[in-house]
Motif scaffolding. Sequence first.
Motif, PDB file in Angstrom:
ATOM      1  N   SER A  96       0.804  -1.238   0.000  1.00  0.00           N
ATOM      2  CA  SER A  96       0.000   0.000   0.000  1.00  0.00           C
ATOM      3  C   SER A  96       0.831   1.280   0.000  1.00  0.00           C
ATOM      4  O   SER A  96       0.321   2.342   0.315  1.00  0.00           O
ATOM      5  N   SER A  97       2.087   1.198  -0.379  1.00  0.00           N
ATOM      6  CA  SER A  97       2.944   2.383  -0.341  1.00  0.00           C
ATOM      7  C   SER A  97       3.062   3.086  -1.685  1.00  0.00           C
ATOM      8  O   SER A  97       3.648   4.165  -1.776  1.00  0.00           O
ATOM      9  N   THR A  98       2.500   2.479  -2.733  1.00  0.00           N
ATOM     10  CA  THR A  98       2.615   3.045  -4.079  1.00  0.00           C
ATOM     11  C   THR A  98       1.293   2.910  -4.814  1.00  0.00           C
ATOM     12  O   THR A  98       0.616   1.883  -4.706  1.00  0.00           O
ATOM     13  N   LEU A  99       0.938   3.940  -5.561  1.00  0.00           N
ATOM     14  CA  LEU A  99      -0.284   3.959  -6.363  1.00  0.00           C
ATOM     15  C   LEU A  99       0.084   4.240  -7.814  1.00  0.00           C
ATOM     16  O   LEU A  99       0.852   5.167  -8.098  1.00  0.00           O
ATOM     17  N   ALA A 100      -0.456   3.448  -8.735  1.00  0.00           N
ATOM     18  CA  ALA A 100      -0.250   3.668 -10.167  1.00  0.00           C
ATOM     19  C   ALA A 100      -1.589   3.958 -10.825  1.00  0.00           C
ATOM     20  O   ALA A 100      -2.602   3.322 -10.510  1.00  0.00           O
ATOM     21  N   VAL A 101      -1.586   4.919 -11.750  1.00  0.00           N
ATOM     22  CA  VAL A 101      -2.808   5.348 -12.423  1.00  0.00           C
ATOM     23  C   VAL A 101      -2.521   5.495 -13.914  1.00  0.00           C
ATOM     24  O   VAL A 101      -1.550   6.161 -14.294  1.00  0.00           O
ATOM     25  N   GLY A 102      -3.340   4.865 -14.754  1.00  0.00           N
ATOM     26  CA  GLY A 102      -3.150   4.947 -16.200  1.00  0.00           C
ATOM     27  C   GLY A 102      -4.385   5.491 -16.886  1.00  0.00           C
ATOM     28  O   GLY A 102      -5.511   5.110 -16.558  1.00  0.00           O
ATOM     29  N   GLY A 103      -4.184   6.374 -17.869  1.00  0.00           N
ATOM     30  CA  GLY A 103      -5.306   7.084 -18.465  1.00  0.00           C
ATOM     31  C   GLY A 103      -5.646   6.702 -19.891  1.00  0.00           C
ATOM     32  O   GLY A 103      -4.866   6.068 -20.609  1.00  0.00           O
ATOM     33  N   GLU A 104      -6.822   7.133 -20.300  1.00  0.00           N
ATOM     34  CA  GLU A 104      -7.327   6.889 -21.645  1.00  0.00           C
ATOM     35  C   GLU A 104      -6.433   7.529 -22.706  1.00  0.00           C
ATOM     36  O   GLU A 104      -6.323   7.033 -23.828  1.00  0.00           O
ATOM     37  N   GLU A 105      -5.772   8.627 -22.355  1.00  0.00           N
ATOM     38  CA  GLU A 105      -4.904   9.326 -23.300  1.00  0.00           C
ATOM     39  C   GLU A 105      -3.484   8.766 -23.320  1.00  0.00           C
ATOM     40  O   GLU A 105      -2.617   9.308 -24.009  1.00  0.00           O
ATOM     41  N   GLY A 106      -3.230   7.709 -22.562  1.00  0.00           N
ATOM     42  CA  GLY A 106      -1.927   7.067 -22.616  1.00  0.00           C
ATOM     43  C   GLY A 106      -0.956   7.465 -21.528  1.00  0.00           C
ATOM     44  O   GLY A 106       0.176   6.968 -21.491  1.00  0.00           O
ATOM     45  N   ASN A 107      -1.368   8.350 -20.630  1.00  0.00           N
ATOM     46  CA  ASN A 107      -0.480   8.785 -19.556  1.00  0.00           C
ATOM     47  C   ASN A 107      -0.397   7.737 -18.439  1.00  0.00           C
ATOM     48  O   ASN A 107      -1.366   7.055 -18.138  1.00  0.00           O
ATOM     49  N   LEU A 108       0.792   7.636 -17.832  1.00  0.00           N
ATOM     50  CA  LEU A 108       1.011   6.747 -16.697  1.00  0.00           C
ATOM     51  C   LEU A 108       1.627   7.552 -15.570  1.00  0.00           C
ATOM     52  O   LEU A 108       2.646   8.222 -15.760  1.00  0.00           O
ATOM     53  N   ARG A 109       0.992   7.484 -14.396  1.00  0.00           N
ATOM     54  CA  ARG A 109       1.488   8.192 -13.213  1.00  0.00           C
ATOM     55  C   ARG A 109       1.703   7.201 -12.079  1.00  0.00           C
ATOM     56  O   ARG A 109       0.849   6.336 -11.852  1.00  0.00           O
ATOM     57  N   SER A 128      -3.157   4.185 -25.114  1.00  0.00           N
ATOM     58  CA  SER A 128      -4.177   4.244 -24.064  1.00  0.00           C
ATOM     59  C   SER A 128      -3.840   3.146 -23.059  1.00  0.00           C
ATOM     60  O   SER A 128      -3.609   2.002 -23.455  1.00  0.00           O
ATOM     61  N   VAL A 129      -3.768   3.477 -21.778  1.00  0.00           N
ATOM     62  CA  VAL A 129      -3.410   2.484 -20.760  1.00  0.00           C
ATOM     63  C   VAL A 129      -4.657   1.695 -20.369  1.00  0.00           C
ATOM     64  O   VAL A 129      -5.646   2.271 -19.906  1.00  0.00           O
ATOM     65  N   LYS A 130      -4.590   0.369 -20.531  1.00  0.00           N
ATOM     66  CA  LYS A 130      -5.743  -0.482 -20.259  1.00  0.00           C
ATOM     67  C   LYS A 130      -5.662  -1.218 -18.926  1.00  0.00           C
ATOM     68  O   LYS A 130      -6.675  -1.496 -18.293  1.00  0.00           O
ATOM     69  N   LYS A 175       8.594  -3.857  -6.784  1.00  0.00           N
ATOM     70  CA  LYS A 175       9.730  -3.357  -7.556  1.00  0.00           C
ATOM     71  C   LYS A 175       9.353  -3.064  -9.006  1.00  0.00           C
ATOM     72  O   LYS A 175       9.834  -2.106  -9.618  1.00  0.00           O
ATOM     73  N   PHE A 176       8.461  -3.900  -9.574  1.00  0.00           N
ATOM     74  CA  PHE A 176       8.105  -3.752 -10.980  1.00  0.00           C
ATOM     75  C   PHE A 176       6.625  -3.401 -11.143  1.00  0.00           C
ATOM     76  O   PHE A 176       5.782  -3.827 -10.344  1.00  0.00           O
ATOM     77  N   LEU A 177       6.347  -2.656 -12.198  1.00  0.00           N
ATOM     78  CA  LEU A 177       4.972  -2.371 -12.612  1.00  0.00           C
ATOM     79  C   LEU A 177       4.851  -2.741 -14.084  1.00  0.00           C
ATOM     80  O   LEU A 177       5.669  -2.313 -14.901  1.00  0.00           O
ATOM     81  N   VAL A 178       3.849  -3.553 -14.413  1.00  0.00           N
ATOM     82  CA  VAL A 178       3.575  -3.894 -15.809  1.00  0.00           C
ATOM     83  C   VAL A 178       2.391  -3.071 -16.281  1.00  0.00           C
ATOM     84  O   VAL A 178       1.374  -2.955 -15.587  1.00  0.00           O
ATOM     85  N   SER A 179       2.543  -2.477 -17.476  1.00  0.00           N
ATOM     86  CA  SER A 179       1.461  -1.687 -18.060  1.00  0.00           C
ATOM     87  C   SER A 179       1.102  -2.262 -19.430  1.00  0.00           C
ATOM     88  O   SER A 179       1.986  -2.682 -20.184  1.00  0.00           O
ATOM     89  N   LEU A 180      -0.187  -2.300 -19.719  1.00  0.00           N
ATOM     90  CA  LEU A 180      -0.688  -2.756 -21.006  1.00  0.00           C
ATOM     91  C   LEU A 180      -1.453  -1.637 -21.675  1.00  0.00           C
ATOM     92  O   LEU A 180      -2.197  -0.905 -21.018  1.00  0.00           O
ATOM     93  N   GLY A 181      -1.272  -1.521 -22.995  1.00  0.00           N
ATOM     94  CA  GLY A 181      -1.993  -0.517 -23.757  1.00  0.00           C
ATOM     95  C   GLY A 181      -3.111  -1.129 -24.578  1.00  0.00           C
ATOM     96  O   GLY A 181      -3.344  -2.348 -24.538  1.00  0.00           O
ATOM     97  N   SER A 182      -3.800  -0.298 -25.326  1.00  0.00           N
ATOM     98  CA  SER A 182      -4.904  -0.785 -26.145  1.00  0.00           C
ATOM     99  C   SER A 182      -4.407  -1.624 -27.319  1.00  0.00           C
ATOM    100  O   SER A 182      -5.155  -2.395 -27.915  1.00  0.00           O
TER     101      SER A 182
END
Length: 433
Positions: free
Chosen positions: A195-208, A227-229, A238-245
């Motif tokens: 619970s120490s990290t939050l990841a947010v991905g948007g429709e426009e492709g941004n990753l925070r 677009s982040v799905k 340690k790792f974050l995996v992100s998938l796009g459209s």
Amino acid sequence: MANGQSPDSSALQKYGIPFYSAAWVPYKELKSKLQSDDQARSDDKREDSNKESATSAPADKDGDSVDKEPSAAEPQKADGPAASEYYVVLAGGGGEGRSGIANAIVVAHFDFASSTLSPQPVAKLVLGSELPYRMAVHPKGDGLICAMQNSCRFFEWDEIEESETRKLDVKVSDKTLDLLQDVGQQLALAYDTDSSTLAVGGEEGNLRIFKWPSMEVILNEDQAHSSVKDLCFSPDGKFLVSLGSRGPGRVWDVPSAKVVASLPNGSDEVFFSCRFAQSRDNSLILYIAAITGKGGSIVTWNTSSWKRLRSKHVVRDSISSFNVSPDGRLLAIGTTQGDVVVVDSSKLGVQMVVRKAHLGFVTALAFSHDSRALVSASMDSSARVTLIKEKKNGMYNQIKATGGLSWWIIILIILLAILAYFLKEEGLLPDFD
């Protein structure tokens, strides 16, 4: 071999809201937190009471005031919801239009003894014109975050007293997520395990990526994907995996905020959702659910080399939701036809199918924290809990099975009986009388 199951009506409820997200409430952690908060409030009240009574307290023979000891006969404050520690939280609604369908967060109680999901919500927070399209529940019980059309909002758990009992509730938090205001529609939200990290991905492709709860920025990438799905953290964070459209997935090293690997998709694959899980030999595997021209597949990846291990076709229909059990043994797939499919994570074999678990797309799936139950939600306004019991004879079975036999076996027996009857009538079977 898959075990087709008949849906259990008591474990299925409709709440009048199309659901897009579902999760289990981390009630063990939440109960401890609520009790701590309650104890702090009680201590404050006792301190204030002592201060007020100090001037009027009776004095001993030396003139010193005497504190009154609490009476053993005084009633103790009731504990929190104790009937069961299993609650599901659901989010969805009708959107901004004048459909008459509310946008809301709904909390329901699940009783294992009767395999029943509460017919009425334990709590319901109506959100006006804001549709909670995506949701992430804080693993340590602090609350939950929802992605609305243009911003993200944080909500907190609460308890309310009703008829001399205390009920779990959800409320709007005073915490404002300033860095997630006016950022457009966010399609993916994820907390890491601690619970120490939050990841947010948007429709426009941004990753925070943010530190939680300080919201200190770790990464702010404008074009992570078209677009982040979906997003998922490794168990150690340690790792974050992100998938796009479309296109390959990406692996981010969180501490350095850099891409360390690319996960190429096949020519006929569209990556849909991803989750990490510990295998039976204690190696960490990344599972990606992919949509293909033949239906849905599961792709596995080595998390040291980030090389593709295998791919297996598992369902004929398109995948509409995906998740992995906390113990790493099972994968859950929801389809566009309303089916819920449970897959063994080691061999990727289908272990259970609940046909037409919902009338519409299965939009969300989540295993309980002990991996004993699976909640599914749908745009048809329904939520269902499917029970999982221990593996027996190479199979996982639903606890509420139909007489111990799956429906296809029953149908096969009936068909064979009919065939035998007609063969005997035609004289094609010997008469043993």
